[in-house]
Design an enzyme around this catalytic site. Structure first.
Site, PDB file in Angstrom:
ATOM      1  N   SER B 153       0.830  -1.197   0.000  1.00 36.78           N
ATOM      2  CA  SER B 153       0.000   0.000   0.000  1.00 36.78           C
ATOM      3  C   SER B 153       0.873   1.259   0.000  1.00 36.78           C
ATOM      4  CB  SER B 153      -0.964  -0.059   1.192  1.00 36.78           C
ATOM      5  OG  SER B 153      -1.996   0.892   1.042  1.00 36.78           O
ATOM      6  N   ASP B 232     -10.239  -5.577  -3.135  1.00 36.81           N
ATOM      7  CA  ASP B 232      -9.584  -4.568  -2.294  1.00 36.81           C
ATOM      8  C   ASP B 232     -10.373  -3.267  -2.416  1.00 36.81           C
ATOM      9  OD1 ASP B 232      -7.918  -2.420  -1.513  1.00 36.81           O
ATOM     10  OD2 ASP B 232      -6.103  -3.544  -1.988  1.00 36.81           O
ATOM     11  N   HIS B 264      -7.348  -6.056   0.977  1.00 33.71           N
ATOM     12  CA  HIS B 264      -6.151  -5.222   1.197  1.00 33.71           C
ATOM     13  C   HIS B 264      -5.358  -5.669   2.433  1.00 33.71           C
ATOM     14  CE1 HIS B 264      -4.124  -1.441   0.071  1.00 33.71           C
ATOM     15  NE2 HIS B 264      -4.016  -1.122   1.353  1.00 33.71           N
TER      16      HIS B 264
END
Lengths: 290, 290
Positions: B153, B232, B264
């Site tokens: 991320s 996600d 995620h």
């Protein structure tokens, strides 16, 4: 009662289901995690064996699902894993949340007999009867004839005692750093004193793995895999006492491995998760080939 | 400055070291985890390649060390992994702890230029210079010539940009669900606006993987592994934009895999941790055989 599926999370080609249900044993809402391996989803007609993993003091069913690293190995073998909680929560019992080693997060996998606790603290019946029964009802892919049980610390105590108290019901048992002789360690004495009363020593013995293994019939097969870290502070403090269990078992097939330098944490569990799931697979998956 | 070793935890035959040091870049105490594979301990004269793993918003260096399951694969290949924190902590900046996506836990791997932040929020220099330099000084087993970088991320953004800004310095790069075009997503715009100022768009572009990859010299090899889950929510909300990165890269060797049904979380990272460590091993370990 039936499970509400709060989330389905993709994991190692399978799914981790976050479940909740109202338990008749504990009279509280119980949360848990169920990992279904890839084959449970791709071949729903093919029955999936299941491993019950009992966690230790202070944990919920989340910790090991997140940190234990059992899932990749379960995915590889086609085994489901259920991670239940370690006690009722929010039972509104006086003092329930006052101790980290008694009450909330510390159900010790027994049915309490003492005033105050006996209404809700029935984790033995919950794990041994209600939970699997409800799982097999709702998730038809699971094979009620192929169930293994494992656990960590307090959960290792739970796994050993539930296995030994129900000969033939569970096909396999293993434990990480189990409390192996609770009647002779501070954690166990506090818990059993609180849940059974100080005087009720017969009841204490009925939930002590070391006492139970003595009574295991000689000609009944018994194979147990136990790992204990030599740097585990709780082991060093005499909370686990795997030696007592091993000695009581005599010639029976108890394998206690002392892992050099390992502690009591999930870093220890994850390091040997593969060995444990492989051990259960030997018992749970070969059965399918008969 | 040198690292204080707060704990050594046995893990997958190697050791997870919990470290702390006073950082000159951030002017704060920084905590981190360093995983040393078994060979680093059994063969200290054999130099060990290292993977820098940058975590995402709200995380510290603990989350991925506990839940990412990179270690068993790193143990297998003989690769060390360092898990740094995601920002300075306790810098006593006004508003530092007010947002989960800016300030503490959200350093975005840049050197801030704005008043208030530029004194401490220098995560680019910390990760790219100070941290590896200090690690190679103190842990002689680590090979300063074989360093890979990866992240999740915000950390995926960090890995891609740090790799692209330093051609030849890192031998490999991969990312889980990276913020791939921060100048065009809300997270990135908030962070860059705060750390660089709203007007400083040239600076923004210098820390945008999609902008950077356009400038990568055609004849310089570029191989990047990226995994993104199709379930996600941040991907669906347009925070990640891996398509933009892939399109900007043109014919260059960007592999973006869309993993059906994955979210995620660390359940996603752990599921593909093996592929990523294998990918880095191809670049980091083969080099040793030359």
């Amino acid at each position: 009662m039936g499970f509400e599926i709060k989330a389905k999370i993709a994991n190692f080609g399978g799914q981790l289901l976050k479940l909740e249900h109202q338990s008749t044993s504990t009279k509280t809402k119980m949360a848990l995690n169920l990992f279904l391996p890839p084959t449970s989803i791709s071949q729903p007609s093919h029955k999936t064996p299941i491993l019950i993993f009992l966690s230790g003091l202070t944990c919920t069913g989340d910790n090991c699902a997140e940190k234990g690293f059992l899932q990749p190995h379960a995915a590889r073998h086609g085994i489901a894993i259920v991670y239940p909680d370690t006690s009722p929560r929010g039972a509104k019992i006086d003092g329930e949340d006052d101790n980290w080693d008694f009450g909330s997060g510390a159900g010790f996998y027994v049915d309490a007999t003492t005033e105050g606790w006996r209404n809700n603290y029935n984790m033995y019946t919950y794990i041994n009867e209600e939970l699997p029964s409800e799982l097999f009802k709702q998730f038809e892919v699971l094979d009620s004839g192929r169930v293994g049980i494992a656990g960590h610390s307090m959960g290792g105590h739970g796994a050993l005692t539930i296995f030994l108290k129900n000969p033939g019901k569970y096909l396999s048992v293993s434990a990480f750093a189990p409390i192996s002789n609770p009647i002779n360690c501070p954690w166990g004495q506090k818990a059993f004193g609180g849940y059974f009363g100080e005087e009720n020593k017969e009841k204490w013995a009925q939930h002590d793995a070391t006492e139970l293994v003595k009574a295991w019939e000689e000609d009944r097969p018994l194979e147990v895999l136990i790992d204990v870290g030599t740097a585990d502070n709780f082991y060093k403090q005499g909370q686990l006492l795997p030696e007592n269990f091993k000695m009581a078992a005599g010639d029976k097939g108890i394998q206690v491995r002392y892992q050099e330098g390992y502690d009591h944490s999930y870093f220890f569990i994850s390091s040997f998760a593969g060995d444990h799931v492989d051990f259960h697979a030997k018992h749970l998956c070969n059965r399918a080939l008969r």
